[in-house]
Design an enzyme around this catalytic site. Structure first.
Site, short mmCIF file in Angstrom:
data_model
loop_
_atom_site.label_atom_id
_atom_site.label_comp_id
_atom_site.label_asym_id
_atom_site.label_seq_id
_atom_site.Cartn_x
_atom_site.Cartn_y
_atom_site.Cartn_z
N ASN A 193 -3.37 24.52 37.58
CA ASN A 193 -3.93 25.84 37.00
C ASN A 193 -5.29 26.18 37.78
OD1 ASN A 193 -4.47 27.84 35.16
ND2 ASN A 193 -6.02 26.67 34.22
N HIS A 235 -8.68 28.38 37.50
CA HIS A 235 -9.74 28.58 36.66
C HIS A 235 -10.88 29.28 37.24
CE1 HIS A 235 -11.70 28.45 32.71
NE2 HIS A 235 -12.94 28.12 33.49
N SER A 247 -11.59 27.26 40.51
CA SER A 247 -11.25 25.77 40.62
C SER A 247 -9.79 25.50 40.55
CB SER A 247 -12.03 24.87 39.49
OG SER A 247 -13.30 24.99 39.48
N ASP A 256 -8.84 23.33 30.25
CA ASP A 256 -9.37 23.50 31.36
C ASP A 256 -10.34 22.34 31.90
OD1 ASP A 256 -10.49 26.79 30.45
OD2 ASP A 256 -8.75 26.23 31.62
#
Ligand code: GRF
Length: 202
Positions: free
Chosen positions: A105, A107, A134, A143
């Site tokens: 992912n 973020h 990030s 997260d």
């Protein structure tokens, strides 16, 4: 390596991954773009680029139910990895477990700071010198997984959340395509990722 990308909206990070995959030496290809909103603009972009797409509304479905519909599409497409890119859905633990160490992912903050939403405004309000983005491995906690790479972006005097977000988006696009390429290239050895996390933590 075969990568499926999950989006919810415009999909600019998905587009960055898609364009990077056109380079001869890119170690991944995008095999599917799926969205939890059939009207997500990113779906039309991916389709125009000849990428298979799947848009399906999560409305009225239980979280695990919707996730299993998406999961079936990912596996039918033969995805080896999943890249979340502006995907605004919490994932069920079952879904995450099915892609352990194979789902990333992006973020828009320097994790572990500012998990969740409104990250840029929070960095501005805190008087931070830098914000940023990030790329992390996705775990059941929002997260929260091991951070693979980050780009700090200076906050300018007079920056609004929007002006800061626009600059950070440039950094996101570069960071995600490079980090995904590194990730799929190395054997996904847990110790490799552990060392990576150690490097960042030092
Ligand atoms: C980006 O800020 C990304 O970091 C966050 O969602 C925002 C929209 O991304 N996850 P995109 O343009 O849909 O890729």
């Amino acid at each position: 390596a075969r990568v499926a990308v999950l989006i919810s909206g415009r999909g600019s990070n998905m587009a960055a991954l898609l364009y990077a995959a056109k380079a001869d030496n890119c170690p991944y290809e995008i095999v599917l773009v799926a969205a939890n909103d059939p009207a997500a603009p990113g779906l039309a972009l991916a389709a125009a680029e000849g990428i298979a797409t799947f848009g399906y509304s999560h409305k009225g479905l239980k979280r695990a139910e919707f996730d299993s519909i998406i999961d079936a599409q990912l596996r039918a497409a033969g995805a080896d990895y999943v890249a979340l890119a502006g995907y605004m859905r919490l994932l069920s633990p079952e879904f995450v477990a099915g892609w352990e160490n194979r789902m990333l992912n992006i973020h828009p903050s320097l994790l572990p700071k500012y998990k969740g939403l409104d990250t840029h405004q929070r960095a501005i309000d805190a008087g931070d010198s830098h914000a940023g983005c990030s790329v992390h491995v996705v775990t059941a906690e929002l997260d929260d997984g091991p951070v693979l790479a980050q780009t700090p972006v200076a906050i300018l005097p007079g920056d609004s959340a929007d002006s800061l977000a626009a600059r950070i988006l440039i950094a996101e696009h570069q960071l995600y395509s490079r980090t995904l390429a590194e990730f799929v290239t190395r054997e996904q050895q847990p110790e490799w990722m552990l060392n990576r996390v150690r490097e960042i933590a030092l």
